[in-house]
Design a protein around this motif. Structure first.
Motif, mmCIF file in Angstrom:
data_model
loop_
_atom_site.group_PDB
_atom_site.id
_atom_site.type_symbol
_atom_site.label_atom_id
_atom_site.label_comp_id
_atom_site.label_asym_id
_atom_site.label_seq_id
_atom_site.Cartn_x
_atom_site.Cartn_y
_atom_site.Cartn_z
ATOM 1 N N ARG A 300 36.332 36.148 42.673
ATOM 2 C CA ARG A 300 36.153 36.973 43.865
ATOM 3 C C ARG A 300 37.259 36.745 44.898
ATOM 4 O O ARG A 300 37.643 37.672 45.635
ATOM 5 C CB ARG A 300 34.779 36.676 44.485
ATOM 6 C CG ARG A 300 34.427 37.566 45.654
ATOM 7 C CD ARG A 300 33.061 37.171 46.225
ATOM 8 N NE ARG A 300 31.999 37.476 45.281
ATOM 9 C CZ ARG A 300 31.367 38.640 45.231
ATOM 10 N NH1 ARG A 300 31.728 39.612 46.065
ATOM 11 N NH2 ARG A 300 30.406 38.839 44.368
ATOM 12 N N SER A 301 37.794 35.543 44.946
ATOM 13 C CA SER A 301 38.838 35.210 45.922
ATOM 14 C C SER A 301 40.237 35.253 45.320
ATOM 15 O O SER A 301 41.211 34.950 46.018
ATOM 16 C CB SER A 301 38.583 33.810 46.496
ATOM 17 O OG SER A 301 37.301 33.718 47.071
ATOM 18 N N CYS A 302 40.354 35.626 44.052
ATOM 19 C CA CYS A 302 41.642 35.575 43.356
ATOM 20 C C CYS A 302 42.439 36.857 43.560
ATOM 21 O O CYS A 302 41.875 37.960 43.553
ATOM 22 C CB CYS A 302 41.396 35.349 41.860
ATOM 23 S SG CYS A 302 42.918 35.200 40.884
ATOM 24 N N ASP A 303 43.763 36.707 43.739
ATOM 25 C CA ASP A 303 44.595 37.893 43.944
ATOM 26 C C ASP A 303 44.805 38.684 42.650
ATOM 27 O O ASP A 303 45.439 39.740 42.668
ATOM 28 C CB ASP A 303 45.947 37.508 44.558
ATOM 29 C CG ASP A 303 46.740 36.524 43.708
ATOM 30 O OD1 ASP A 303 46.300 36.219 42.578
ATOM 31 O OD2 ASP A 303 47.801 36.055 44.167
ATOM 32 N N ARG A 304 44.265 38.189 41.522
ATOM 33 C CA ARG A 304 44.369 38.911 40.260
ATOM 34 C C ARG A 304 43.104 39.718 39.927
ATOM 35 O O ARG A 304 43.020 40.333 38.869
ATOM 36 C CB ARG A 304 44.619 37.919 39.105
ATOM 37 C CG ARG A 304 45.968 37.229 39.155
ATOM 38 C CD ARG A 304 46.117 36.289 37.960
ATOM 39 N NE ARG A 304 45.860 36.988 36.692
ATOM 40 C CZ ARG A 304 46.771 37.690 36.019
ATOM 41 N NH1 ARG A 304 48.003 37.811 36.514
ATOM 42 N NH2 ARG A 304 46.456 38.270 34.883
ATOM 43 N N LYS A 305 42.141 39.729 40.834
ATOM 44 C CA LYS A 305 40.850 40.313 40.479
ATOM 45 C C LYS A 305 40.934 41.807 40.190
ATOM 46 O O LYS A 305 40.138 42.335 39.400
ATOM 47 C CB LYS A 305 39.821 40.046 41.565
ATOM 48 C CG LYS A 305 40.038 40.797 42.878
ATOM 49 C CD LYS A 305 38.922 40.466 43.858
ATOM 50 C CE LYS A 305 39.075 41.235 45.167
ATOM 51 N NZ LYS A 305 37.988 40.914 46.123
ATOM 52 N N ASP A 306 41.884 42.503 40.797
ATOM 53 C CA ASP A 306 42.040 43.931 40.522
ATOM 54 C C ASP A 306 42.952 44.182 39.335
ATOM 55 O O ASP A 306 43.229 45.338 38.996
ATOM 56 C CB ASP A 306 42.597 44.645 41.753
ATOM 57 C CG ASP A 306 41.597 44.655 42.907
ATOM 58 O OD1 ASP A 306 40.419 44.937 42.649
ATOM 59 O OD2 ASP A 306 42.000 44.368 44.055
ATOM 60 N N THR A 307 43.408 43.098 38.707
ATOM 61 C CA THR A 307 44.255 43.207 37.517
ATOM 62 C C THR A 307 43.470 42.906 36.253
ATOM 63 O O THR A 307 43.524 43.654 35.273
ATOM 64 C CB THR A 307 45.451 42.239 37.612
ATOM 65 O OG1 THR A 307 46.222 42.565 38.763
ATOM 66 C CG2 THR A 307 46.332 42.327 36.366
ATOM 67 N N ASP A 308 42.710 41.799 36.281
ATOM 68 C CA ASP A 308 41.993 41.416 35.056
ATOM 69 C C ASP A 308 40.465 41.479 35.186
ATOM 70 O O ASP A 308 39.760 41.287 34.196
ATOM 71 C CB ASP A 308 42.417 40.027 34.585
ATOM 72 C CG ASP A 308 42.179 38.920 35.605
ATOM 73 O OD1 ASP A 308 41.166 38.989 36.331
ATOM 74 O OD2 ASP A 308 42.977 37.977 35.660
ATOM 75 N N PHE A 309 39.950 41.756 36.391
ATOM 76 C CA PHE A 309 38.509 41.943 36.594
ATOM 77 C C PHE A 309 37.679 40.781 36.036
ATOM 78 O O PHE A 309 36.564 40.977 35.550
ATOM 79 C CB PHE A 309 38.047 43.262 35.965
ATOM 80 C CG PHE A 309 38.808 44.462 36.448
ATOM 81 C CD1 PHE A 309 38.495 45.044 37.666
ATOM 82 C CD2 PHE A 309 39.840 44.994 35.701
ATOM 83 C CE1 PHE A 309 39.208 46.147 38.124
ATOM 84 C CE2 PHE A 309 40.561 46.087 36.151
ATOM 85 C CZ PHE A 309 40.248 46.669 37.366
ATOM 86 N N GLY A 310 38.250 39.588 36.099
ATOM 87 C CA GLY A 310 37.524 38.411 35.617
ATOM 88 C C GLY A 310 37.591 38.211 34.121
ATOM 89 O O GLY A 310 36.986 37.277 33.588
ATOM 90 N N GLY A 311 38.318 39.073 33.403
ATOM 91 C CA GLY A 311 38.490 38.907 31.958
ATOM 92 C C GLY A 311 37.399 39.574 31.147
ATOM 93 O O GLY A 311 36.713 40.486 31.607
ATOM 94 N N CYS A 312 37.231 39.095 29.931
ATOM 95 C CA CYS A 312 36.336 39.699 28.948
ATOM 96 C C CYS A 312 34.915 39.149 29.090
ATOM 97 O O CYS A 312 34.703 37.937 29.036
ATOM 98 C CB CYS A 312 36.865 39.427 27.541
ATOM 99 S SG CYS A 312 35.790 40.008 26.225
ATOM 100 N N ARG A 313 33.950 40.050 29.242
ATOM 101 C CA ARG A 313 32.552 39.634 29.398
ATOM 102 C C ARG A 313 31.990 39.038 28.102
ATOM 103 O O ARG A 313 31.215 38.077 28.135
ATOM 104 C CB ARG A 313 31.688 40.831 29.813
ATOM 105 C CG ARG A 313 32.063 41.477 31.141
ATOM 106 C CD ARG A 313 31.995 40.502 32.300
ATOM 107 N NE ARG A 313 33.256 39.810 32.499
ATOM 108 C CZ ARG A 313 33.393 38.504 32.730
ATOM 109 N NH1 ARG A 313 32.345 37.718 32.759
ATOM 110 N NH2 ARG A 313 34.569 37.960 32.915
ATOM 111 N N THR A 326 33.462 33.581 34.903
ATOM 112 C CA THR A 326 34.895 33.788 34.745
ATOM 113 C C THR A 326 35.267 33.541 33.284
ATOM 114 O O THR A 326 34.819 32.564 32.680
ATOM 115 C CB THR A 326 35.685 32.814 35.633
ATOM 116 O OG1 THR A 326 35.300 33.008 36.997
ATOM 117 C CG2 THR A 326 37.183 33.009 35.490
ATOM 118 N N ASP A 327 36.051 34.425 32.715
ATOM 119 C CA ASP A 327 36.498 34.247 31.333
ATOM 120 C C ASP A 327 37.143 32.862 31.202
ATOM 121 O O ASP A 327 38.112 32.554 31.901
ATOM 122 C CB ASP A 327 37.510 35.339 30.990
ATOM 123 C CG ASP A 327 37.900 35.379 29.526
ATOM 124 O OD1 ASP A 327 37.784 34.345 28.844
ATOM 125 O OD2 ASP A 327 38.347 36.444 29.064
#
Length: 361
Positions: A300-313, A326-327
């Motif tokens: 939620r606080s990561c600047d990559r959240k709009d890039t990888d959306f937390g990875g693979c569910r 988080t993946d």
């Protein structure tokens, strides 16, 4: 969030397949012929997909050529204005069936490659004679000039043959080569130790692909999917869960990704009983991990959240036991140690026998 329409749809027409690949992404509980949607039901699903905004339709399986109505289904999709891509092992295709598919308007073929020799390919695919049949149909595809992508699922046992794989793609007249290192879903999850490449193989593959991209620019395009476990950050699941594409299983179950049914708390709608647009925009399974509002920390606080959306569910579930985590592939994940332990243990069972994919009825 504002939900865009999907761009692509994967239609898993059947789980039936003559091959028994130990990395197959089909679920381990395979659906039989009796569960499959009819020609008319699939045609209606294609119509709904086109109205929803889908542009690309991937006809897959199992082996889609196991369906005798494949040309009819292709024609139905073409009639809706969909770009059609046939994802196939080539087994079950013949010159006559290729003629019918061309007449139906098929746009593209994606041919799988299990290995660069008959011995290797037939061992991996679990089907004696499969490689020779594949090479014959590849020649037929080239002779007709049908646009071709070669899909090479790479792993510990064939990644060292990558340079020959690239040569074969050029020889076949392929326009694109997918160097797709195995993803550990479906049957691959049962064969992870046997399939996981080494770090050395992975680094060599990156170098070989990079050099080939420069050498073959304008001749062969590349899609390189490196092994997740050696990455610092995860890939975006399906370009973002419920964002770019959807899958329909052989029985009409509509999924955000091909492995989503491994997540036990999700309930999935079926296109046989609910409109596809209602499922895409309002389905609970599509909305549960859509966007970024649901993300845990540190995502939620990561600047990559709009890039990888937390990875693979599905990968989070498999490695962390929690589809909402988080993946663990991500080096910032509190569960990253699980991946490091898998890599440290890698190779200890690499020479044990495959658990081959079983046949669907």
């Amino acid at each position: 969030m504002t939900v865009p329409p999907p761009i692509a749809m994967l239609a898993e027409l059947t789980h039936r397949c003559p091959l028994a690949c130990p990395y197959c992404s089909n679920p381990q509980d395979l659906l039989g012929r009796e569960a499959e949607m009819t020609t008319a039901e699939w045609a209606d699903a294609f119509r709904q997909a086109a109205e929803l905004g889908v542009l690309q339709l991937h006809l897959s399986g199992g082996e889609p050529a196991a369906r005798p109505d494949l040309a009819e289904l292709t024609a139905a999709a073409q009639g809706c204005g969909l770009y059609t891509n046939l994802i196939t092992s080539g087994i079950g295709l013949t010159p006559k069936r290729l003629d019918a598919l061309e007449a139906a308007g098929l746009d593209h073929i994606q041919l799988s490659l299990q290995g660069t020799t008959a011995e290797l390919a037939d061992w991996i695919g679990g089907y004696k004679g499969g490689f020779d049949r594949k090479m014959k149909i590849a020649a037929e595809i080239k002779a007709r000039g049908i646009p071709l992508t070669l899909n090479a699922v790479m792993h510990r046992h064939n990644l060292d043959d990558l340079e020959r794989t690239i040569e074969m793609a050029v020889e076949m007249g392929a326009r694109r080569l997918e160097v797709a290192c195995v993803q550990f879903h479906g049957w691959a999850s049962r064969n992870r130790a046997q399939l996981l490449p080494t770090r050395g193989q992975t680094e060599a593959a990156k170098r070989i692909v990079s050099e080939a991209e420069q050498r073959l620019r304008g001749v062969l395009a590349f899609d390189f999917v490196p092994p997740d476990y050696y990455a610092d950050y995860p890939k975006a699941c399906m370009g973002g869960w419920g964002t770019a594409g959807l899958n329909i299983a052989p029985d009409g179950t509509v999924l955000p990704c091909h492995a989503a049914q491994t997540i036990p708390h999700l309930d999935f709608d079926n296109v046989r009983s609910k409109p596809l647009a209602a499922i895409w925009y309002g389905g609970a399974a599509f909305n549960v991990y859509r966007g970024t509002d649901w993300l845990p920390q540190p995502c939620r606080s990561c600047d990559r959240k709009d890039t990888d959306f937390g990875g693979c569910r599905c990968q989070a579930l498999a490695l962390a036991g929690d589809a909402g985590a988080t993946d663990p592939v991500c080096r910032k994940s509190p569960r990253h140690q699980a991946v490091l332990e898998l890599l440290e243990a890698g190779g200890s069972r690499a020479d044990t026998a495959f658990v081959y994919r079983t046949a669907a009825g």
